[in-house]
Motif scaffolding. Structure first.
Motif, mmCIF file in Angstrom:
data_model
loop_
_atom_site.group_PDB
_atom_site.id
_atom_site.type_symbol
_atom_site.label_atom_id
_atom_site.label_comp_id
_atom_site.label_asym_id
_atom_site.label_seq_id
_atom_site.Cartn_x
_atom_site.Cartn_y
_atom_site.Cartn_z
ATOM 1 N N UNK A 15 50.363 52.340 27.537
ATOM 2 C CA UNK A 15 51.106 53.559 27.852
ATOM 3 C C UNK A 15 51.229 54.461 26.633
ATOM 4 N N UNK A 16 50.799 55.706 26.762
ATOM 5 C CA UNK A 16 50.910 56.676 25.676
ATOM 6 C C UNK A 16 50.821 58.078 26.276
ATOM 7 N N UNK A 17 51.837 58.893 26.036
ATOM 8 C CA UNK A 17 51.886 60.229 26.618
ATOM 9 C C UNK A 17 51.878 61.299 25.536
ATOM 10 N N UNK A 18 51.722 62.556 25.948
ATOM 11 C CA UNK A 18 51.606 63.674 25.015
ATOM 12 C C UNK A 18 52.417 64.866 25.503
ATOM 13 N N UNK A 19 52.859 65.693 24.570
ATOM 14 C CA UNK A 19 53.522 66.953 24.935
ATOM 15 C C UNK A 19 52.501 68.051 25.192
ATOM 16 N N UNK A 20 51.211 67.766 24.955
ATOM 17 C CA UNK A 20 50.109 68.689 25.295
ATOM 18 C C UNK A 20 50.327 70.082 24.728
ATOM 19 N N UNK A 21 50.488 70.151 23.431
ATOM 20 C CA UNK A 21 50.696 71.444 22.780
ATOM 21 C C UNK A 21 49.411 72.269 22.804
ATOM 22 N N UNK A 22 49.526 73.506 23.260
ATOM 23 C CA UNK A 22 48.397 74.433 23.243
ATOM 24 C C UNK A 22 48.479 75.302 21.987
ATOM 25 N N UNK A 23 47.509 76.196 21.810
ATOM 26 C CA UNK A 23 47.534 77.087 20.651
ATOM 27 C C UNK A 23 48.769 77.985 20.671
ATOM 28 N N UNK A 24 49.106 78.503 21.848
ATOM 29 C CA UNK A 24 50.256 79.410 21.959
ATOM 30 C C UNK A 24 51.554 78.656 21.710
ATOM 31 N N UNK A 25 51.699 77.493 22.332
ATOM 32 C CA UNK A 25 52.923 76.712 22.158
ATOM 33 C C UNK A 25 53.101 76.284 20.704
#
Length: 468
Positions: free
Chosen positions: A61-71
């Motif tokens: 199990x491993x999750x991400x906040x999925x940061x984009x360039x804008x974020x």
């Protein structure tokens, strides 16, 4: 005393180290019902997840906040909030552990502040365990992330005992370093229980990544130490820390709960295990069980048998500091020469490694040192297999990741039995290499090519019926 140096290269050509956030996420995997969360881009999490799955051959199990360039530019509060809510509602974890990455650390995200706001806006999370650790991957290494995370767990989750509260004399906290496998933790648990002690491991990878098949699927970790058990660790009588990286966590435990600690920098070797067993006998008030006296005798015999093959060998070792110190010290005591030592980060144990120089570098540095210093054996993780093939020397896999062999989680190196197994495995590698690549032939029996006296025949020629 070894001299610790750093190369002046502009980049790592063939990286040896794994990143700090991966080490932090690894520590969270030793908690029951945990969901590690990397605050960064999806690629950071995908890379780490690939390493864990290939190493353990298990669902991880491993999750991400999925940061984009804008974020990344505007700030990651929305991403952190949405990730925590999604995990909380869908995975139903007992705890969420958050590790930062280089992207969000460079931007300066105040994740502690984010968590405070999230708790205020979502009352269901007011008392839910959320642990954040700052682990930028542009500095430090795998074992630094592990050590910081365990220390943070202690500071956040362990409850200080009430004044005058009695301690359980049989209960012992164990803070293992990241260089120990689930198999090592199982061995340590057995040893402690044989002395009548009740150990609590933080983290406990033996419960979550030991390769067992659960009755039902769960999206979180399938075992490990529970949050409630961690909270009660402050009522133990002793804390045993294994590896120099765990000193910070042990000191945090002592500062918060008053539990004294004993640090064992290594548990691979005869003398370190003698000290460990003697300490357990002292705090438990029990004599050493007969089986460990027998195991000690087996280890002594193994060292005697193997030193003919290991003694005098030139070794090249690349590993995290604590693993490097552990293995190199044991092999040095066996008569081997550590002529090339490369590690990933600074540590107080590096200066005490039995070699002239320890380089903080990469696998390219290790390969070059092994070539110029004519090493006989290469020891590192699976990314070193190509270097060993080019050098044409035996290769012993140790550390993380180990993805081209199975059973990495059950590899044993602690205790008398673990040390014995490591010695046998390394000695057998040397023997197999000698038999395969240096097999003696009749041509090499006679060291001199001087002609024999007329009329005399050598043993070989005589058996063949020919005159020398």
């Amino acid at each position: 005393m070894a001299i610790v140096t750093t190369p002046k290269k502009a980049c790592a050509v063939n990286p040896l180290k794994m990143s700090q956030p991966i080490g932090g996420a690894f520590a969270f995997m030793g908690l029951r019902g945990a969901m590690p969360l990397l605050h960064g881009s999806q690629g950071c999490t995908s890379f780490g997840l690939t390493l864990f799955v290939r190493h353990f051959k298990e669902a991880v199990p491993l999750q991400t906040t999925a940061m984009s360039e804008v974020a990344t530019v505007l700030g990651g509060y929305d991403n952190v909030e949405q990730a925590i809510l999604n995990i909380y509602n869908r995975a139903k974890p007992e705890i969420i552990g958050i590790c930062s990455t280089g992207v969000t650390e460079t931007n300066g995200d105040d994740v502690d502040g984010y968590i405070k706001l999230i708790r205020e806006q979502h009352p269901q999370l007011a008392k839910f365990p959320l642990v954040f650790v700052s682990t930028p991957d542009f500095k430090d290494a795998f074992q630094d992330g592990w050590g910081k995370t365990v220390a943070c767990m202690v500071e956040v989750l362990v409850e200080a005992p009430a004044v005058g509260a009695e301690r359980d004399p049989a209960r012992v906290n164990v803070l293992p370093g990241c260089h120990l496998t689930p198999g090592d933790l199982d061995e340590l648990r057995t040893i402690l229980e044989d002395f009548g002690l009740k150990p609590s491991f933080l983290p406990d990878l033996a419960g979550s990544l030991d390769g067992h098949i659960p009755d039902e699927f769960t999206p979180t970790t399938i075992g490990g130490i529970g949050v409630d058990e961690v909270a009660g660790m402050g009522r133990s009588s002793w804390t045993i820390a294994i590896g120099a990286q765990m000193r910070r966590a042990a000191e945090a435990m002592q500062a918060k709960s008053g539990v004294p600690f004993r640090l064992f920098e290594r548990l691979c070797g005869l003398i370190p295990n003698d000290e460990f067993i003697a300490f357990l006998s002292d705090i438990s008030g029990r004599p050493v069980p007969a089986k460990y006296r027998r195991q000690r005798g087996q280890l002594s015999d193994a060292m005697l048998d193997a030193h003919f093959h290991v003694g005098g060998r030139k070794l090249a070792i690349g590993a995290e500091p604590d693993l490097l110190f552990d293995l190199s010290s044991m092999l040095h005591e066996m008569g081997a020469q550590v002529t090339a030592a490369v590690t990933t980060t600074q540590s107080p144990v590096l200066e005490r490694i039995g070699t002239k120089e320890v380089l903080i570098g990469d696998l390219e540095d290790l390969e070059e040192l092994a070539r110029t210093r004519n090493c006989d054996l290469l020891i590192t993780h699976s990314h070193g297999r190509q270097a060993a093939a080019r050098l044409k020397i035996p290769f012993y896999r140790a550390g993380f990741p180990m993805f081209d062999r199975i059973g990495a989680g059950h590899q044993l190196s602690v205790g008398y039995r673990g040390t014995r197994d490591v010695i046998f495995n390394i000695a057998n590698l040397v023997i197999a290499d000698r038999e395969e690549n240096h097999q003696p032939t009749p041509d090499c029996w006679r060291t001199s090519r001087r002609p024999l006296k007329p009329g005399r025949r050598s043993f070989i020629d005589a058996t063949e019926g020919s005159i020398a």
